[in-house]
Each structure stands twice: as C-alpha cells, then as structure tokens.
Scaffold this active site. Structure first.
Site, PDB file in Angstrom:
ATOM      1  N   HIS A 157       0.925  -1.507  -0.023  1.00 18.63           N
ATOM      2  CA  HIS A 157       0.019  -0.032  -0.023  1.00 18.63           C
ATOM      3  C   HIS A 157       0.842   1.220  -0.066  1.00 18.63           C
ATOM      4  O   HIS A 157       0.367   2.284  -0.481  1.00 18.63           O
ATOM      5  CB  HIS A 157      -0.869  -0.135   1.365  1.00 18.63           C
ATOM      6  CG  HIS A 157      -1.980  -0.974   1.150  1.00 18.63           C
ATOM      7  ND1 HIS A 157      -3.403  -0.519   0.749  1.00 18.63           N
ATOM      8  CD2 HIS A 157      -1.894  -2.318   1.156  1.00 18.63           C
ATOM      9  CE1 HIS A 157      -3.947  -1.815   0.612  1.00 18.63           C
ATOM     10  NE2 HIS A 157      -3.298  -2.468   1.182  1.00 18.63           N
ATOM     11  N   ASP A 365       3.495   9.348  -1.187  1.00 21.85           N
ATOM     12  CA  ASP A 365       2.327   8.554  -0.596  1.00 21.85           C
ATOM     13  C   ASP A 365       2.180   7.498  -1.638  1.00 21.85           C
ATOM     14  O   ASP A 365       2.363   7.805  -2.938  1.00 21.85           O
ATOM     15  CB  ASP A 365       1.273   9.531  -0.829  1.00 21.85           C
ATOM     16  CG  ASP A 365       0.197   9.238   0.358  1.00 21.85           C
ATOM     17  OD1 ASP A 365       0.106   8.355   0.753  1.00 21.85           O
ATOM     18  OD2 ASP A 365      -0.560  10.400   0.859  1.00 21.85           O
TER      19      ASP A 365
END
Ligand code: GDG
Length: 460
Positions: A157, A365
C-alpha cells in the site's frame, strides 16, 4: 469459487461501516467466497512469550475472522521497531528517520513465522491468499517453508523506493528475496514498479522474462501496478446522508464570506504538513487579497503517537500554525484552524464538499485516498479544486488536478492562488474528468484486477 484468504496486520469486521473502504471492498470477495481474514488481534500481552500468541477465531456473517495476540516484546520489535521504525520511513524515502536495530528485524521475522504457523492450521489446499502491506513482506516465504503450495499474492500500500535506498536497509537482500515467494506482487504506481524492476535486476540478478515477470532464486514472480481506488458510490451516498449534509450546511453558512481550503490526513511526516503550512503562509504574503478570506482547516488525526518522531512533528505543527495565526490573524479571522483530532467518517464528505480547494500535498504517498474522496464528494455543478502533490501515487491517474512540488512553498502558493481563482467552467471540466477516472478505476476494479492477475500468474 475458491476461498479468498486475506492477511493484513489489522483485521476488521467487514459488516461494520466504521471498518473503512478497504474492509468494505475486500468484504465483497470475502463474503462471496465464505472467506477468511487473518491478522493481529490488536492485543499486546505484557510478559507474553516472544514468537507465541493465542489464536482467536470468530464468524462474522459468512466471513471467518482469525486473529493472533502479540507479546509486548514482539509488538515492540515487529510493529513499532521494524515495520514503522524502518520500513515506513525508508519506503517513504526517509532514510534519515530509520532506526536500524538487529533485535527489531528478528522480531519482525519471528512474528511473520508465528502468523505463518497459525495460518497454516486454517488453510485449505486451494485457498487463494492475498497478503497486504509492509508488515508482512516475508509471510509467503515463511508459509512456503512450512510447505504451503497455495497461490499467494502481495499488495504494497505504500511506495517502493529506488534501488539505492532499498539497498541501505541492512537486510535488504533477505527482505526483497522474500518477494519471490509470491506469485504476484502488486504496487500502487508505475513508478514503484519501475523501482522494483531496477532493484531485482541490479541486486538480485533477476532475469526479466517480459510482461513484468522476473525469475530469480528458482522462482518466477509476476509484478504489476494496481492503483487502489475508493468506492465512489458509497462515498457519494455518504455525502448525501444526514451527517454530511448537516456539516455541509453549517460550514457553508459559517464560511459564506470566506474561501475555505482543506487538508485531511493522519498525522504523519510523509504527508508534508509543515511544508503545506509554509506554503499557506507564503500565499497570504504574496497574495494579500486572501487576507481575511482564505481559511485553511487542517485536520491531522492522531496516529502512531507512541513513536518519538511524531512528537517532534506535532510540536512543529503547533508552533507553525500558532505563528501564522499570530502574524496574519485578525479579531474576526483566523487563517488556520488546526485540528489534532479524529473527525467522524460520516462528517468528512460534508467538509470536502464545502471546501473550495483541497490541499493533498504529501512528500511521498503510495496512493492517497483523500484526493479521491474529495473528488467524489464535490457538487459537479460547482466543484472545488484539487491541489495534489506530484509525489502521491494518485498523481499518475489524476492528471486534471493541479500538480505541485510539495517542497517548493512559493510554487505551491502560486498554484493555490490559481486554484482559488479558477473559473467555474474550468473547475467543472477538470472535475468531470477526475470523477470519470475514479469511477473507472474504483476499489472494486482494483480488487477484481488484482485477483484476476493472481489467478493468471503462472505456476512456478
Ligand atoms: C495507506 C497509504 C494508500 C483521515 N483523517 C481522518 C480520516 N481519514 C481517512 C481518510 C482516508 C484515510 O483515512 C487515509 O487514507 P490515505 O490513502 O490518504 O492514507 P494512509 O492512511 O497513509 O494509507 C496510502 C492507502 O494506504 C490505501 O492503499 O492510499 O498511500 O499510505 O480514507 O478519509 N477518517 C476519519 N477521520 C479523520 O480524522 N474518519
């Protein structure tokens, strides 16, 4: 249909709405296949024996939830020490924040072995196993050592950093070799996939078989980019529900004479919060027409506050927002409302909808779901503008956002000014394309694409 087994550090009951988007998304497949979700129970046993932990199994509708307790020593080494003290910073390109400690990596391995042992007792031979995130990179390798022959996929992730940064991790060969025990490894972006390719070719001597398939250590692994999405319909419904509408109406009235900017994240150094506050200060200085008008609501919800690096960040944010309010504020206007608390999920869409501009400016991110939630919550007739860091995985998909370099405060201020002044027509046309994008590649698309690729990943 084969049973789906999901493994992640934390487990949620997919029937509970508070479980969040990922739980809902995985819940569909878990429900359809009478699946199993396995992970840490969240319990820390003081004085518990390292490498051991009680297994709890309970049924949640058609899904079985299985969780394991951790001893305090394992929690410290596996979770705080290695996962969040080494992998989280290095994978977010922050080598400077990593604390390497041989004891932590042994705990990380020990917990992965514990999970593998406990999971083996629950597996059927044709289960499809899907492992999530950086806490569990070596899980498949430990399962294989115990004789597991199932098809196993892994999804990261968070970002995968470039080869040179990975190579700075003292046991990087062991860690990255473990990826070859999977049949499929999935990343959020093409940039991450490229970093994997360079690493395995340069450091692991892998042979590139084409189609993102790599051979090394006597195994073949397939890799791919599978950008995670949100459940757009669910989010739109949340936007029109009572709590969000109330929030919207109240805030709209309160800010009718102001321009509202919004930031929402977990408090984390990867999210670029101090840089964002500086850019906001620069906006007020360079474009004084925003004085008494532009107001930034910054929500930084508490997260991992048991780690020292977060205390320093918290102090920096408090002092920056205090200084900006002190320098620019007026009796009837405070430029920043900094909120270090969790906001109820049901209220968030109302807040997104009332904002003229969303500032989503992480330094790094994996994806960033806030950017997608903001788009889903907008009124298509009068949408707000998304200012997005070029270093968020989402920037590969959301090209109609205004992309910024989060390290460049002045440049960011110019872009925020552009967002504040953007004519409605341009806002509408950008929003329409962004919405189409997040609809086409929503969380259901993500799950199905990954599971399809896993079912096709060649036998080793
Ligand atoms: C990791 C990766 C990747 C935030 N504040 C509050 C709140 N939130 C919710 C948001 C959003 C979620 O938390 C944050 O998701 P992100 O994707 O932005 O970031 P991470 O938590 O770092 O997630 C990331 C993600 O995994 C999925 O693969 O995109 O790159 O780092 O849903 O709405 N929710 C509530 N109150 C808050 O104050 N209720």
């Amino acid at each position: 249909m084969k049973r789906l087994v999901v493994v992640s550090n934390r487990v949620a009951d997919p029937r509970k709405p508070a479980a969040g988007g990922l739980a809902v998304a995985l819940g569909d497949s878990l429900n359809a296949t009478g699946g199993l979700w396995f992970g840490w129970s969240g319990n820390v046993i003081e004085g518990g024996k390292p490498g051991e932990g009680e297994l709890h199994v309970h049924q949640a509708g058609s899904v079985k939830l299985a969780t394991v307790d951790l001893s305090a020593e394992d929690h410290e080494g596996y979770y705080l020490g290695y996962s969040n003290g080494v992998l989280w910073p290095v994978f977010h390109y922050r080598l400077d924040l990593a604390r390497f400690d041989a004891g932590h990596i042994s705990a990380y391995r020990r917990v992965n072995q514990l999970f593998a042992r406990q999971l083996m007792t629950l597996l059927k031979s044709d289960d499809i196993i899907w492992v999530h995130d950086y806490h569990l990179i070596p899980l498949a390798s430990e399962l294989r050592d115990l004789g597991c022959k199932n098809r196993i996929g892994f999804f990261l992730h968070i970002p995968l950093p470039p080869q040179q940064l990975l190579a700075a991790i003292p046991q990087h060969e062991w860690l990255m070799r473990a990826l070859f025990a999977y049949d499929l490894v999935g990343f959020q972006s093409e940039a991450d996939l490229l970093n994997l390719t360079r690493y395995v070719e340069a450091e692991a001597g892998a042979e590139d078989l084409g189609g993102h398939r790599f051979r090394a250590f006597n195994r073949t692994v397939r890799a791919g980019a599978f950008p995670i999405g949100i459940d757009v319909d669910e989010f739109a419904a949340l936007t029109h529900a009572k709590e969000a509408s109330d929030t919207y109406e109240r805030m709209k009235e309160e800010y009718s004479r102001r321009q509202l900017l919004l930031g929402v994240e977990r408090l984390d150094y990867s999210k670029g919060l101090p840089q964002r506050l500086r850019a906001f200060a620069s906006l007020l200085k360079k474009y004084p027409e925003n004085l008494r008008s532009a107001t930034l609501i910054q929500i930084a919800s508490p997260s991992r506050e048991d780690m020292g690096t977060y205390t320093a960040l918290l102090q920096e944010l408090e002092s920056l927002s205090g200084a900006i309010n002190g320098n620019f504020g007026e009796l009837d206007w405070m430029p920043i409302r900094y909120i270090h608390r969790n906001v109820a999920r049901k209220r968030l869409p109302g807040l997104y909808r009332v904002a003229r501009v969303a500032l989503v400016t992480p330094l790094r991110d994996g994806m960033n779901l806030v950017a997608k939630e903001f788009i889903a919550a907008q009124d298509p007739a009068d949408p707000g503008v998304l200012v997005l860091s070029r270093f968020a995985g989402a920037a590969e998909q959301l090209k109609e956002a205004l992309l910024v370099n989060p390290y460049d405060s002045d440049g960011m201020a110019d872009t925020i000014q552009r967002a504040l002044q953007m004519p409605r027509e341009e806002r509408q046309s950008r929003h329409q394309k962004l919405l189409r994008n997040i609809r086409e590649q929503d969380v259901h698309w993500w799950r199905e694409t990954f599971l399809q690729a896993l079912s096709e990943a060649g036998a080793n």
